[in-house]
Design a protein around this motif. Sequence first.
Motif, PDB file in Angstrom:
ATOM      1  N   LEU A   1      -8.146  -2.283  -5.328  1.00 41.44           N
ATOM      2  CA  LEU A   1      -7.189  -1.279  -4.846  1.00 41.44           C
ATOM      3  C   LEU A   1      -6.756  -0.335  -5.968  1.00 41.44           C
ATOM      4  CD1 LEU A   1      -5.712  -0.725  -2.146  1.00 41.44           C
ATOM      5  CD2 LEU A   1      -3.820  -2.087  -3.014  1.00 41.44           C
TER       6      LEU A   1
ATOM      7  N   GLU B   1      -8.808  -8.503  -4.851  1.00 42.34           N
ATOM      8  CA  GLU B   1      -8.336  -7.507  -3.875  1.00 42.34           C
ATOM      9  C   GLU B   1      -7.523  -6.414  -4.558  1.00 42.34           C
ATOM     10  OE1 GLU B   1      -6.012  -8.443  -0.313  1.00 42.34           O
ATOM     11  OE2 GLU B   1      -7.536  -9.874   0.286  1.00 42.34           O
TER      12      GLU B   1
ATOM     13  N   LEU C   1       0.830  -1.205   0.000  1.00 41.24           N
ATOM     14  CA  LEU C   1       0.000   0.000   0.000  1.00 41.24           C
ATOM     15  C   LEU C   1       0.867   1.260   0.000  1.00 41.24           C
ATOM     16  CD1 LEU C   1      -2.767  -0.916   2.623  1.00 41.24           C
ATOM     17  CD2 LEU C   1      -3.040  -0.713   0.169  1.00 41.24           C
TER      18      LEU C   1
ATOM     19  N   LEU D   1     -10.178  -5.297   4.313  1.00 41.21           N
ATOM     20  CA  LEU D   1      -9.863  -5.318   2.876  1.00 41.21           C
ATOM     21  C   LEU D   1     -10.622  -6.463   2.205  1.00 41.21           C
ATOM     22  CD1 LEU D   1      -6.005  -4.716   2.991  1.00 41.21           C
ATOM     23  CD2 LEU D   1      -7.775  -3.053   2.488  1.00 41.21           C
TER      24      LEU D   1
END
Length: 624
Positions: A171, A167, A134, A455
């Motif tokens: 993002l 996922e 991240l 998440l």
Amino acid sequence: MPATQPAPQPGKTDPSIIRNFCIIAHIDHGKSTLADRMLQLTGVVDERAARAQYLDRMDIERERGITIKSQAVRMPWTAPEGNEQGAEPGTYVLNMIDTPGHVDFTYEVSRSLEACEAAVLLVDAAQGIEAQTLANLYLAMNADLHIIPVLNKIDLPSANPDKYAAELAGLVGCEPEDVLRVSAKSGIGVEELLNEIVKQTPAPVGDPDAPARALIFDSVYDTYRGVITYVRVFDGKLNHRDKIKMMSTGATHEMLEVGVISPEQVKTSEIGVGEVGYLITGVKDVRQSRVGDTVTTQHGSATESLGGYQHPNPMVYSGLYPIDGDQYPDMREALEKLQLNDAALTFEPETSGALGFGFRCGFLGLLHMEITRDRLEREFGLDLISTAPNVVYEVLMEDGSEVTVTNPSEYPEGKIAEVREPVVKATVLSPADYIGTIMELCQQKRGTLQGMDYLSEDRVEMRYILPMGEIVFDFFDQLKSRTKGYASLDYERTGEQAADLVKVDILLQGEPVDAFSAIVHRDAAYGYGVMMAGKLKDLIPRQQFEVPIQAAIGARVIARENIRAIRKDVLAKCYGGDITRKRKLLEKQKEGKKRMKMVGRVEVPQEAFAAALSNTPAADKSKK
């Protein structure tokens, strides 16, 4: 691999066929292995010269299996015939930069991003998105780079590519089927990735006829050739034997050599718009080539410099002292050379009553500190002692004056109104099973929960405000051990807060030893005092007289241990006989010990300093 064509010559390359990209990821997600596979597929490294972690040049990188320095490399790649991949057929020039993954080397990553137009975001298909994934993604987005999402290690038995593709797509903001799937180890999907890099990465933009402007994104010191500067050219071109000017200092030099890295240095006549290469000017002074500076030509020079980098502030300070005082000048020279290679390192001279002359060094984190010390010992042959790491405190006195404390010995005497400590915004990513464990740890470390997001149904992101002083000791180790290695941590400095902090002094025979002093929270002061007194009792050899070891806050002693005296058997020559004679000899010995205690100095061996200042308990050391 498609049939290769001759690679375009550096400097004469059309910017439209250049693709500058970097690989960013969390630690151990396979950046260096993917780089190895790309080097082999593009034919830059042949099978005979190939080795694992090819771009990790330092021994310490190869031993630890981590990347510390970014490495740039130029590779030719022939796009497939036809236009089904969205790229024109022909040979392209790929400039790849392999970057570090650890939070302590984020500054290294941020500099590499400035030299690129796209970033390959690599995620382990068995572990999923982690904290540093991240952090690096946000860095790349702030630098306005195109993101290419990739899942690695898809051939592992524990891989779950469908779950993590969803996922990752959420993002980055793409569809799960747009996430590329590769295995860097076996080479599956790497050709398709190279074709996608050609297709998706924007070509560099610049004016080839404008005055030359190139950004320095790294530099290293070579014993034989002086400073080697790595640059990305934005406008114009740099020719061999040009007179160049550094825009921040105005210093001018003649270029003795210019070239590209492919993957070893290849000398060329010039480098042009969009190219990544190196310059050698023969300069030996390491301060002449600053990272983030703009290079231009002396004649017809550019008037406006390129935006540099935001210089990082050190988060952790530690004293480094040579064991042999004669090595002090060598150590200064070594630190200057290392600072060129590592712009995040800061240092200034300091003196300690116990350790002599040394330097107060600033680091971005504990791993950065450990690596720097290791490099000084390996590359420059120094023997060093490092003091316990600490952070910078602001102390406000009752008379209104402020004192900045980077070292416990600078802690002021007198009436203190308030002590402010730095705090960080920490992001912890973990499986949902460990939420309670992580909360318990963060509360022990005086953390404040800011928020929590899922998440996915079994992965959670927790955001805490934590004191920096708590993180620098053993927070990361404890987090990993309590979550069986599954949690990951990222943090950034966010400001200051007032705290109840005190300075704990360690006294040997009533005299404070500055190297052992520490600034800790009042609640942890007793624990620190007992731990240090116990360690020193085991480490300091017995003297001819009794030595008290005390931990004190100001004048108040909070912990004490005694090192018993070595006693000579003065009664050995008395075979029986009068008891008064024995008593007389023992009294005489006691008087001598008392006198010695008044004038004697406690000898603390260097090994005791090294062991006491490490985080390992003394008992553990004795078992090894």
